[in-house]
Write an enzyme that holds these catalytic residues in place. Structure first.
Site, PDB file in Angstrom:
ATOM      1  N   CYS A 199       0.644  -1.304   0.099  1.00 14.87           N
ATOM      2  CA  CYS A 199       0.007   0.122   0.046  1.00 14.87           C
ATOM      3  C   CYS A 199       0.808   1.139  -0.087  1.00 14.87           C
ATOM      4  O   CYS A 199       0.083   2.240  -0.207  1.00 14.87           O
ATOM      5  CB  CYS A 199      -1.075  -0.122   1.183  1.00 14.87           C
ATOM      6  SG  CYS A 199      -2.261  -1.371   1.117  1.00 14.87           S
ATOM      7  N   LYS A 246       0.551   3.659  -3.243  1.00 16.64           N
ATOM      8  CA  LYS A 246      -0.588   4.191  -3.591  1.00 16.64           C
ATOM      9  C   LYS A 246      -0.050   5.559  -3.994  1.00 16.64           C
ATOM     10  O   LYS A 246       0.783   6.301  -3.559  1.00 16.64           O
ATOM     11  CB  LYS A 246      -1.518   4.157  -2.188  1.00 16.64           C
ATOM     12  CG  LYS A 246      -2.483   3.108  -2.062  1.00 16.64           C
ATOM     13  CD  LYS A 246      -3.391   3.596  -0.607  1.00 16.64           C
ATOM     14  CE  LYS A 246      -4.343   2.345  -0.455  1.00 16.64           C
ATOM     15  NZ  LYS A 246      -5.266   2.771   0.494  1.00 16.64           N
ATOM     16  N   ASP A 267     -14.482   6.641   2.197  1.00 18.13           N
ATOM     17  CA  ASP A 267     -14.788   5.533   2.743  1.00 18.13           C
ATOM     18  C   ASP A 267     -14.116   4.245   2.459  1.00 18.13           C
ATOM     19  O   ASP A 267     -13.450   4.386   1.026  1.00 18.13           O
ATOM     20  CB  ASP A 267     -16.408   5.075   3.182  1.00 18.13           C
ATOM     21  CG  ASP A 267     -16.423   4.542   4.753  1.00 18.13           C
ATOM     22  OD1 ASP A 267     -15.492   3.957   5.286  1.00 18.13           O
ATOM     23  OD2 ASP A 267     -17.291   5.148   5.242  1.00 18.13           O
ATOM     24  N   ASP A 268     -14.115   3.162   2.848  1.00 17.01           N
ATOM     25  CA  ASP A 268     -13.342   1.837   2.624  1.00 17.01           C
ATOM     26  C   ASP A 268     -14.042   1.344   1.322  1.00 17.01           C
ATOM     27  O   ASP A 268     -13.245   0.694   0.491  1.00 17.01           O
ATOM     28  CB  ASP A 268     -13.104   1.000   3.893  1.00 17.01           C
ATOM     29  CG  ASP A 268     -12.259   1.597   4.823  1.00 17.01           C
ATOM     30  OD1 ASP A 268     -11.099   1.922   4.432  1.00 17.01           O
ATOM     31  OD2 ASP A 268     -12.856   2.120   5.690  1.00 17.01           O
ATOM     32  N   ASP A 322     -11.396  -4.252   3.368  1.00 20.08           N
ATOM     33  CA  ASP A 322     -12.314  -3.232   2.977  1.00 20.08           C
ATOM     34  C   ASP A 322     -13.759  -3.644   3.131  1.00 20.08           C
ATOM     35  O   ASP A 322     -14.752  -2.658   3.601  1.00 20.08           O
ATOM     36  CB  ASP A 322     -12.363  -2.920   1.693  1.00 20.08           C
ATOM     37  CG  ASP A 322     -10.990  -1.820   1.298  1.00 20.08           C
ATOM     38  OD1 ASP A 322     -10.492  -1.393   2.314  1.00 20.08           O
ATOM     39  OD2 ASP A 322     -10.399  -1.951   0.196  1.00 20.08           O
ATOM     40  N   GLY A 362     -11.482 -14.055 -12.679  1.00 23.80           N
ATOM     41  CA  GLY A 362     -10.888 -12.425 -12.660  1.00 23.80           C
ATOM     42  C   GLY A 362     -10.146 -11.952 -13.928  1.00 23.80           C
ATOM     43  O   GLY A 362     -10.667 -12.390 -14.896  1.00 23.80           O
ATOM     44  N   SER A 418      -6.515 -10.543 -16.196  1.00 22.70           N
ATOM     45  CA  SER A 418      -5.193 -10.534 -15.881  1.00 22.70           C
ATOM     46  C   SER A 418      -4.473  -9.825 -17.255  1.00 22.70           C
ATOM     47  O   SER A 418      -5.138 -10.004 -18.341  1.00 22.70           O
ATOM     48  CB  SER A 418      -4.348 -12.031 -15.884  1.00 22.70           C
ATOM     49  OG  SER A 418      -4.845 -12.813 -17.220  1.00 22.70           O
TER      50      SER A 418
END
Length: 339
Positions: free
Chosen positions: A20, A23, A54-55, A100, A148, A150
């Site tokens: 993180c 970021k 917010d998250d 989150d 997902g 990629s």
């Protein structure tokens, strides 16, 4: 406690930053997003949008037939390698993305992988290990993984988009803090500086990996059981950055007892030895105008702004096993006052 482990490929060496800490800095992010969020109109099913930072986003679901009200929680989080071990990186990234949903008082139910991989530089069996780590952490959370997306990318990145469910009457929000509420922190600080030391030296910090891979599920459940309505998770903007956002959204200030804040073993030594990321320094610069530092020393200020990866929950309320590190107070000239 540290150990050194031989690794054929050091994933952290393929990333400009780590976890993180990579970021976009909070001040730059707010400037970029300025004017893009609009107030939510009355009656909208979007209960939490972008306005308070917010998250996760939260939307009220229709209830045909008059069933119990439910809200859907939606989030996405991904980042560059924070550790060299691909399996551990997958576990950390998944726990961070799931967090989150927990930070909103929700229960994750479905995730999809987000993977960027330099296929000409790194073997695909390492990517498989990353995905295996994410899959196992999601399974621990009782969250399905349904595929997902990629892409071929010069820099490896991994994370998840996660959907969860929550009781709309029992959300944890960053704008629901009130004066007089204590502040509890559910994981110790220092992840950023230990990860930065790992990236620079190859030392492996088992205590940091264990902390980052620990789910925030129990902390979220404990907060709800205690009747809390306000919380956020502590990640890339550091404790001070996330506390400032919570105080600002809630229209309050906060007093932080620096002596009560827990730290991981080795964190102070890592700061002393200079393993402080640029992200942490930018966090500190961002919160400085909103913070009364009092007599707090320079190393402690850096630790309080340390860019965490998969950190704990900061809860407005007392929960079992979590130290109380401060209190919300009526709005004053500073968002945060250190004592």
């Amino acid at each position: 406690m540290t150990t050194t482990r031989e690794t054929p490929v050091r994933l952290t060496q393929f990333a400009h930053g780590g976890g993180c800490a990579c970021k976009i800095p909070p001040g730059e992010l707010e400037d970029m997003l300025g004017g893009l969020s609009v107030p939510l109109p009355a009656g909208t099913p979007l209960l939490v949008g972008a306005a308070t930072g917010d998250d996760a986003a939260v939307v009220l679901l229709p209830t045909p037939g008059g069933g119990p009200a439910q809200a859907m929680v939606s989030t996405a989080d991904f980042f560059t390698p924070v550790v060299d071990d691909p399996y551990d990186w997958g576990r950390v990234a998944a726990a961070n993305a799931l967090s989150d949903v927990y930070a909103m008082g929700g229960r994750p139910v479905l995730a999809v992988n987000l993977l960027a991989w330099p296929r000409d530089l790194l073997p695909l069996d390492l990517a498989r290990e990353v995905l295996r780590g994410g899959l196992e952490t999601a399974a621990e959370a009782g969250c399905h993984v349904g595929g997902g997306h990629s892409v071929d990318d010069p820099e490896p990145k991994y994370g998840m988009a996660v959907t969860g469910l929550a009781d709309p009457a029992r959300l944890l929000r960053n704008d629901a803090g009130r004066p007089g509420q204590p502040l509890s922190l559910t994981k110790p600080l220092g992840l950023g500086v230990l990860n930065n030391r790992h990236k620079a030296t190859g030392e492996r910090f088992a205590q940091a990996v264990a902390t980052m891979t620990a789910l925030n599920r129990e902390a979220s459940e404990a907060a709800l059981a205690a009747g809390a309505a306000c919380a956020t998770d502590v990640t890339g903007f550091g404790l001070l950055g996330h506390l400032h956002k919570l105080a600002r959204a809630s229209g309050v200030s906060a007093v932080l007892d620096t002596a009560a804040v827990p730290y991981l073993d080795g964190a102070r030594e890592a700061v002393r030895d200079g393993y402080v990321s640029g992200g942490t320094r930018r966090n500190l610069d961002w919160v400085a105008p909103f913070t009364d530092f009092g007599g707090t020393d320079a190393d402690t200020r850096l630790l309080l702004a340390d860019a965490q990866t998969s950190g704990g929950l900061l809860v407005a309320g007392e929960i079992p096993g979590a130290p109380v590190i401060g209190e919300l107070i009526p709005r004053g000239p500073h968002s945060i006052v250190l004592k």
